[in-house]
Design a protein around this motif. Structure first.
Motif, PDB file in Angstrom:
ATOM      1  N   UNK A   1       0.711  -1.253  -0.096  1.00  0.00           N
ATOM      2  CA  UNK A   1      -0.130   0.110   0.078  1.00  0.00           C
ATOM      3  C   UNK A   1       0.944   1.182  -0.061  1.00  0.00           C
ATOM      4  N   UNK A   2       0.715   2.162  -0.841  1.00  0.00           N
ATOM      5  CA  UNK A   2       1.337   3.292  -1.118  1.00  0.00           C
ATOM      6  C   UNK A   2       0.908   4.219   0.205  1.00  0.00           C
ATOM      7  N   UNK A   3       2.067   5.020   0.787  1.00  0.00           N
ATOM      8  CA  UNK A   3       1.720   5.868   1.926  1.00  0.00           C
ATOM      9  C   UNK A   3       2.791   6.772   1.480  1.00  0.00           C
ATOM     10  N   UNK A   4       2.581   8.091   0.580  1.00  0.00           N
ATOM     11  CA  UNK A   4       3.848   8.651   0.352  1.00  0.00           C
ATOM     12  C   UNK A   4       4.282   9.569   1.538  1.00  0.00           C
ATOM     13  N   UNK A  25      -5.828  18.959  -0.607  1.00  0.00           N
ATOM     14  CA  UNK A  25      -6.316  17.616   0.302  1.00  0.00           C
ATOM     15  C   UNK A  25      -7.025  16.535  -0.618  1.00  0.00           C
ATOM     16  N   UNK A  26      -6.855  15.493  -0.486  1.00  0.00           N
ATOM     17  CA  UNK A  26      -7.513  14.158  -0.870  1.00  0.00           C
ATOM     18  C   UNK A  26      -7.798  13.167   0.066  1.00  0.00           C
ATOM     19  N   UNK A  27      -8.133  11.923  -0.449  1.00  0.00           N
ATOM     20  CA  UNK A  27      -8.406  10.828   0.627  1.00  0.00           C
ATOM     21  C   UNK A  27      -7.278   9.839   0.220  1.00  0.00           C
ATOM     22  N   UNK A  28      -6.858   9.023   1.281  1.00  0.00           N
ATOM     23  CA  UNK A  28      -5.552   8.246   1.117  1.00  0.00           C
ATOM     24  C   UNK A  28      -5.972   6.979   0.052  1.00  0.00           C
ATOM     25  N   UNK A  29      -5.178   6.282  -0.328  1.00  0.00           N
ATOM     26  CA  UNK A  29      -5.351   4.977  -1.025  1.00  0.00           C
ATOM     27  C   UNK A  29      -6.121   3.760  -0.139  1.00  0.00           C
ATOM     28  N   UNK A  30      -5.843   4.066   1.066  1.00  0.00           N
ATOM     29  CA  UNK A  30      -6.328   3.179   1.965  1.00  0.00           C
ATOM     30  C   UNK A  30      -8.020   3.299   2.075  1.00  0.00           C
ATOM     31  N   UNK A  31      -8.263   4.737   2.158  1.00  0.00           N
ATOM     32  CA  UNK A  31      -9.807   5.040   2.045  1.00  0.00           C
ATOM     33  C   UNK A  31     -10.508   4.785   0.822  1.00  0.00           C
ATOM     34  N   UNK A 119       3.281   7.375  11.202  1.00  0.00           N
ATOM     35  CA  UNK A 119       1.904   7.557  12.103  1.00  0.00           C
ATOM     36  C   UNK A 119       0.879   7.019  11.389  1.00  0.00           C
ATOM     37  N   UNK A 120       0.620   7.386  10.121  1.00  0.00           N
ATOM     38  CA  UNK A 120      -0.670   6.919   9.548  1.00  0.00           C
ATOM     39  C   UNK A 120      -0.536   5.385   9.210  1.00  0.00           C
ATOM     40  N   UNK A 121       0.443   4.992   8.770  1.00  0.00           N
ATOM     41  CA  UNK A 121       0.750   3.553   8.567  1.00  0.00           C
ATOM     42  C   UNK A 121       0.487   2.401   9.842  1.00  0.00           C
ATOM     43  N   UNK A 122       0.752   3.188  10.822  1.00  0.00           N
ATOM     44  CA  UNK A 122       0.486   2.452  12.293  1.00  0.00           C
ATOM     45  C   UNK A 122      -1.047   2.492  12.398  1.00  0.00           C
ATOM     46  N   UNK A 125      -2.654  -0.042  10.285  1.00  0.00           N
ATOM     47  CA  UNK A 125      -1.826  -1.374  10.206  1.00  0.00           C
ATOM     48  C   UNK A 125      -1.168  -1.886   8.980  1.00  0.00           C
ATOM     49  N   UNK A 126      -0.396  -0.884   8.388  1.00  0.00           N
ATOM     50  CA  UNK A 126       0.244  -1.283   7.239  1.00  0.00           C
ATOM     51  C   UNK A 126       1.742  -1.454   7.675  1.00  0.00           C
TER      52      UNK A 126
END
Length: 126
Positions: A1-4, A25-31, A119-122, A125-126
């Protein structure tokens, strides 16, 4: 999963790119993955000043509608009009062509409340 790593994030699964006093602003790949196929993005708050955590729009997917929460206080200065004709850009390129709004930041102190990529990855759960 991409989290730039160059972006910042919220616990509500929005990403933020800050350039001077403008935030994109946008929504994440996870969202977008959780929502599924996005069929409509509605933002009727352009030219309005909103507080952090206020709803600035909605995203409609085949199976649900979800509110979009402003990650920082400020004025919504533009909406990605390409999403009107091609809302699936959010699915195809959530961190690029699928951006949703640009805003002028009013309170730069709130930037410290955003999450970095780690922090977002945690959170997801990525």
């Amino acid at each position: 999963m991409s989290i730039p790593a160059e972006l910042q994030y919220t616990k509500d699964h929005e990403w933020v790119r800050i350039e001077g006093d403008i935030a994109t602003i946008g929504i994440t790949q996870f969202a977008q993955g959780e929502l599924g196929d996005i069929v409509y993005v509605e933002v009727e708050t352009v030219d309005e000043t909103l507080d952090k955590d206020e709803v600035f729009g909605t995203v409609e997917a085949v199976k649900t509608v979800s509110d979009l929460f402003l990650p920082l206080t400020g004025e919504i200065v533009s909406f990605n009009e390409a999403l009107e004709d091609d809302p699936e850009l959010v699915n195809k390129d959530p961190y690029g062509e699928g951006w949703m709004i640009k805003m002028k930041i009013s309170n730069t102190e709130e930037i410290a409340d955003l999450l970095d990529a780690e922090g977002y990855a945690s959170i997801i759960g990525a």
